[in-house]
Design a protein around this motif. Structure first.
Motif, PDB file in Angstrom:
ATOM      1  N   VAL A 204       0.829  -1.205   0.000  1.00 59.83           N
ATOM      2  CA  VAL A 204       0.000   0.000   0.000  1.00 59.83           C
ATOM      3  C   VAL A 204       0.865   1.257   0.000  1.00 59.83           C
ATOM      4  O   VAL A 204       0.472   2.314  -0.495  1.00 59.83           O
ATOM      5  CB  VAL A 204      -0.959  -0.019   1.222  1.00 59.83           C
TER       6      VAL A 204
ATOM      7  N   ARG B 197      -7.838  -9.272  -4.404  1.00 60.10           N
ATOM      8  CA  ARG B 197      -7.509  -8.734  -3.096  1.00 60.10           C
ATOM      9  C   ARG B 197      -6.599  -7.502  -3.227  1.00 60.10           C
ATOM     10  O   ARG B 197      -6.794  -6.497  -2.543  1.00 60.10           O
ATOM     11  CB  ARG B 197      -6.815  -9.840  -2.295  1.00 60.10           C
TER      12      ARG B 197
ATOM     13  N   GLU C 246      -8.493  -4.475  -4.354  1.00 55.98           N
ATOM     14  CA  GLU C 246      -9.247  -3.839  -3.266  1.00 55.98           C
ATOM     15  C   GLU C 246      -8.336  -2.977  -2.394  1.00 55.98           C
ATOM     16  O   GLU C 246      -8.709  -1.870  -1.986  1.00 55.98           O
ATOM     17  CB  GLU C 246      -9.963  -4.902  -2.411  1.00 55.98           C
ATOM     18  N   LEU C 247      -7.149  -3.476  -2.105  1.00 56.25           N
ATOM     19  CA  LEU C 247      -6.204  -2.694  -1.295  1.00 56.25           C
ATOM     20  C   LEU C 247      -5.882  -1.369  -1.987  1.00 56.25           C
ATOM     21  O   LEU C 247      -5.835  -0.307  -1.359  1.00 56.25           O
ATOM     22  CB  LEU C 247      -4.899  -3.475  -1.070  1.00 56.25           C
TER      23      LEU C 247
ATOM     24  N   ARG D 210      -7.674   0.175  -4.320  1.00 56.85           N
ATOM     25  CA  ARG D 210      -8.878   1.006  -4.405  1.00 56.85           C
ATOM     26  C   ARG D 210      -9.104   1.759  -3.085  1.00 56.85           C
ATOM     27  O   ARG D 210      -9.377   2.962  -3.095  1.00 56.85           O
ATOM     28  CB  ARG D 210     -10.083   0.116  -4.727  1.00 56.85           C
ATOM     29  N   ASP D 211      -8.967   1.029  -1.980  1.00 61.11           N
ATOM     30  CA  ASP D 211      -9.150   1.679  -0.677  1.00 61.11           C
ATOM     31  C   ASP D 211      -8.124   2.786  -0.466  1.00 61.11           C
ATOM     32  O   ASP D 211      -8.447   3.869   0.016  1.00 61.11           O
ATOM     33  CB  ASP D 211      -9.005   0.650   0.461  1.00 61.11           C
ATOM     34  N   ALA D 212      -6.877   2.501  -0.827  1.00 65.84           N
ATOM     35  CA  ALA D 212      -5.816   3.477  -0.573  1.00 65.84           C
ATOM     36  C   ALA D 212      -5.966   4.715  -1.455  1.00 65.84           C
ATOM     37  O   ALA D 212      -5.622   5.818  -1.049  1.00 65.84           O
ATOM     38  CB  ALA D 212      -4.450   2.833  -0.798  1.00 65.84           C
TER      39      ALA D 212
ATOM     40  N   GLY E 262      -8.769   6.065  -2.659  1.00 66.09           N
ATOM     41  CA  GLY E 262      -9.940   6.904  -2.406  1.00 66.09           C
ATOM     42  C   GLY E 262     -10.544   7.381  -3.708  1.00 66.09           C
ATOM     43  O   GLY E 262     -10.671   6.614  -4.664  1.00 66.09           O
TER      44      GLY E 262
END
Lengths: 92, 307
Positions: free
Chosen positions: B20, B44, B47-48, B50-52, B54
């Motif tokens: 990340v 997976r 997703e990491l 995408r979350d980071a 924003g």
């Protein structure tokens, strides 16, 4: 010289054996935009496709491209060439 | 348009925090610069990222690696087409991150390592930056070692360094691309007495007898014609052709005189858009499941095409 507005219809099989002959004919008679109807082309290979390309900067319009022609257009990176337009066979 | 050279860097990590820390900023910098940005990662990892990222993540195209990486030949063609289309549509450059799919055999892993080497030549003419991520917790150590031979640069934290283990792509492909499997099919000779047109008629008839599906048969016909064309124009001609069903597949073997190809990268590099020649073996690889090029016992070349 052929009138630039006209379309040339190709038939039969266009392969590496006859591609240079066709390229020479196109080079001698077609100096404007090239418009080719491939509806009756039963077979074409890479050398055959390259024979259709004409001279550098010459625009090429392919009419009635089969799925096979479309696939070769993509694989030869012609699909992003601004001088090449491909109209596919209409399927019912 | 600026013609930034291609970059291809390796990022090896063993915990999510390091991932990340490195990957999202690489992609965000591309978004910032107006580049086309694509992430082809395991679900997976996507997703990491995408979350980071924003809201910046909305500018990134996420693709599930397991859908994209079906086989190396197809992945090369897909990337080439995507990159060309992004550039045509006005992107100044393309930024990609990729993560290989999990494989079930060593041969598949080896093919993907070879693919990593091929990328260096396949996209050398495009303004593309690629970061490949290898999760040491999931990838076999031998695959990570293989990847170290294939990336000119190493990513680590926020700096890029040149990779001392980088090797010439041709030598990696020569080492890693699987050699041909033994086959024990009942192949029939196709008599070659009347040129390419009759060769195609006979191959078409043989495929019809063997029950080859239409789409595969069309691909094989063009691919075999391309091999024949290469053998005739660049080699010493064709010695013989054998074809038939092998298990669930159809095999066409073309033996040719002369060593008309000895480049391990033959057929793996997408034709450049302005090319006026070449591309036959690329098309042959794309239209078959596998094209094998081997030395023949008589000193020439044996091409085996599978659909």
């Amino acid at each position: 010289r052929v009138n630039p507005g006209s379309t040339l219809r190709l038939a039969g099989e266009l392969d590496f054996g006859c591609s240079q002959t066709l390229a020479a004919v196109l080079d001698a008679h077609y100096h404007g935009d090239l418009s080719l109807d491939l509806a009756d082309l039963r077979f074409v290979d890479v050398a055959g496709m390259r024979a259709l390309r004409g001279r550098k900067g010459q625009r090429l319009k392919i009419l009635a491209a089969s799925a096979g022609v479309r696939q070769l257009v993509d694989l030869l990176a012609w699909d992003t060439d601004p001088d090449i337009e491909v109209a596919e066979v209409m399927t019912a | 348009m600026s013609a930034a050279p291609m970059s291809h860097e390796l990022f090896v990590y063993d915990d999510d925090a390091a991932f990340v820390d490195a990957m999202p900023p690489f992609l965000a910098a591309g978004v910032e610069a107006g580049e086309a940005v694509v992430a082809v990662l395991a679900s997976r990892s996507n997703e990491l990222v995408r979350d980071a990222l924003g809201s910046t993540g909305r500018e990134v195209t996420f693709i599930a690696a397991e859908n994209h990486y079906t086989r190396p030949e197809a992945a090369l063609a897909d990337y080439d087409a995507s990159v060309r289309r992004y550039l045509r549509d006005g992107a100044p450059a393309v930024r990609l991150c990729g993560e290989l799919p999990m494989c079930s055999t060593q041969q598949q892993w080896d093919e993907w390592v070879a693919y990593e080497a091929i990328l260096n030549r396949a996209f050398a003419h495009h303004p593309v930056s690629i970061m490949c991520v290898y999760d040491e917790r999931r990838m076999p150590a031998s695959v990570v070692d293989g990847a170290r031979r294939c990336h000119p640069d190493l990513a680590g934290g926020h700096a890029r360094a040149s990779n001392p283990d980088y090797e010439d792509p041709a030598s990696v492909v020569s080492d890693m691309w699987p050699s041909a499997a033994e086959s024990s099919g009942d192949l029939q000779e196709l008599v070659l007495d009347n040129g390419a047109v009759s060769f195609r008629e006979r191959l078409t008839a043989a495929m019809a007898r063997a029950g080859v599906a239409d789409g595969s048969a069309r691909g094989m016909l063009v691919a075999a014609d391309e091999v024949l064309s290469n053998a005739i124009r660049h080699g010493g001609g064709v010695q013989g052709v054998h074809a038939g069903r092998v298990g669930d597949e159809f095999l066409c073997e073309i033996s040719a005189d002369g060593r008309w190809h000895d480049d391990p990268l033959a057929g793996f590099l997408p034709p450049r858009p302005d090319a006026v020649a070449g591309g036959g073996l690329w098309v042959a690889r794309q239209l078959t499941r596998r094209l094998e090029l081997l030395p023949s016992p008589s000193g020439g070349l044996l091409a085996r095409l599978w659909v």
